[in-house]
Design an enzyme around this catalytic site. Structure first.
Site, PDB file in Angstrom:
ATOM      1  N   HIS A  63      -3.568  -5.044   0.681  1.00  0.00           N
ATOM      2  CA  HIS A  63      -3.028  -5.455   1.978  1.00  0.00           C
ATOM      3  C   HIS A  63      -3.013  -6.979   2.099  1.00  0.00           C
ATOM      4  O   HIS A  63      -3.941  -7.568   2.665  1.00  0.00           O
ATOM      5  CB  HIS A  63      -3.854  -4.835   3.105  1.00  0.00           C
ATOM      6  CG  HIS A  63      -3.575  -3.391   3.314  1.00  0.00           C
ATOM      7  ND1 HIS A  63      -2.646  -2.930   4.223  1.00  0.00           N
ATOM      8  CD2 HIS A  63      -4.083  -2.287   2.703  1.00  0.00           C
ATOM      9  CE1 HIS A  63      -2.595  -1.620   4.182  1.00  0.00           C
ATOM     10  NE2 HIS A  63      -3.450  -1.203   3.259  1.00  0.00           N
ATOM     11  N   CYS A 116       0.843  -1.203   0.000  1.00  0.00           N
ATOM     12  CA  CYS A 116       0.000   0.000   0.000  1.00  0.00           C
ATOM     13  C   CYS A 116       0.879   1.255   0.000  1.00  0.00           C
ATOM     14  O   CYS A 116       1.509   1.550  -1.005  1.00  0.00           O
ATOM     15  CB  CYS A 116      -0.982  -0.039   1.164  1.00  0.00           C
ATOM     16  SG  CYS A 116      -2.351   1.129   0.952  1.00  0.00           S
ATOM     17  N   GLU A 164      -1.493  -8.767   4.094  1.00  0.00           N
ATOM     18  CA  GLU A 164      -1.468  -9.196   5.496  1.00  0.00           C
ATOM     19  C   GLU A 164      -2.871  -9.411   6.051  1.00  0.00           C
ATOM     20  O   GLU A 164      -3.037  -9.973   7.146  1.00  0.00           O
ATOM     21  CB  GLU A 164      -0.702  -8.180   6.346  1.00  0.00           C
ATOM     22  CG  GLU A 164      -1.447  -6.937   6.749  1.00  0.00           C
ATOM     23  CD  GLU A 164      -1.533  -5.880   5.658  1.00  0.00           C
ATOM     24  OE1 GLU A 164      -2.105  -4.795   5.926  1.00  0.00           O
ATOM     25  OE2 GLU A 164      -1.023  -6.117   4.540  1.00  0.00           O
TER      26      GLU A 164
END
Length: 235
Positions: free
Chosen positions: A209, A114, A211
């Protein structure tokens, strides 16, 4: 063989309340290091430091993740500030740009997530769209949308199919930095992934993202590249 050590940048919140303390805190969401661990690496958090220490800090790790966070100051790409761009994060900007530059000079694997992708683009001379009008996402909120890989890129080799990804952003890549290529798009044309096409270097940026996802394919590739980087003797 020890797991490769992956450095993850952190950000500072000036007032963070937990238990009985209210203190400035360097932090990063747990999903970052959990994804590194799930892909076979070990993680270490990198708090802001003086830009001149970047090469020294990176000499202790095998790969670098530049995490998401606030907007980059448009001064770094020679643009006037849009009214919708967030306040400057000067210390973080300088530290992360120095880390990216030092990592590239050391041929270290780099993953920008990002804001980290945007910082990678800016570090290589690119610019950003300071506010996306009419993008798939509602600015400032997490949502999921499909991204399509660009054939022939590293990202496409790792994720050859259209994938639904978790995103949270209102800025995006505008002019590409030197040497970078686009490796994924959203259906509205927004650049969703970039990379250096050199097969001898592992440098990738993702606008979304990972994660917050369970897909470890990109991270596992970073870990493999970090293992190879760790095996190269230092001159």
């Amino acid at each position: 063989m020890p797991r490769p050590l992956i450095g993850i940048t952190t950000y500072v919140e000036e007032s963070t309340h937990y238990r009985v303390w209210d203190l400035a805190t360097a932090l990063v969401p747990t999903g970052y290091y959990e994804l590194v661990q799930a892909a076979g690496g070990a993680a270490v958090l990198l708090p802001p430091d003086g830009p001149g220490t970047a090469a020294e800090v990176l000499s202790r790790v095998d790969g670098l993740i530049v995490a998401g966070g606030p907007d980059m100051d448009p001064v770094h790409y020679g643009a006037a500030r849009d009214a919708r761009t967030g306040p400057p994060a000067t210390v973080r900007d300088e530290w992360e740009l120095a880390l990216i530059t030092a990592a590239l000079e050391a041929n270290m694997p780099v993953l920008g997530i990002c804001r980290g992708m945007q910082a990678l683009n800016v570090a290589l001379g690119g610019s950003l769209v300071q506010h996306i009008d009419g993008h798939l996402d509602t600015p400032g909120t997490f949502s999921w949308h499909p991204v399509s890989p660009v054939p022939g890129t590293r990202y496409a080799a790792l994720v050859p199919e259209e994938a639904e990804v978790p995103t949270y952003h209102h800025q995006a890549v505008d002019r590409l930095g030197d040497g970078l290529v686009v490796s994924a798009h959203a259906v509205d044309g927004t650049v969703e992934a970039i990379e250096l096409p050199d097969p001898e270097r592992w440098v990738v940026g993702l606008q979304w993202h990972p994660e917050r996802d369970k897909d470890t394919r990109v991270m596992a590739s970073l870990i493999a590249a970090a293992v190879a980087h760790a095996a190269v003797p230092v001159p």
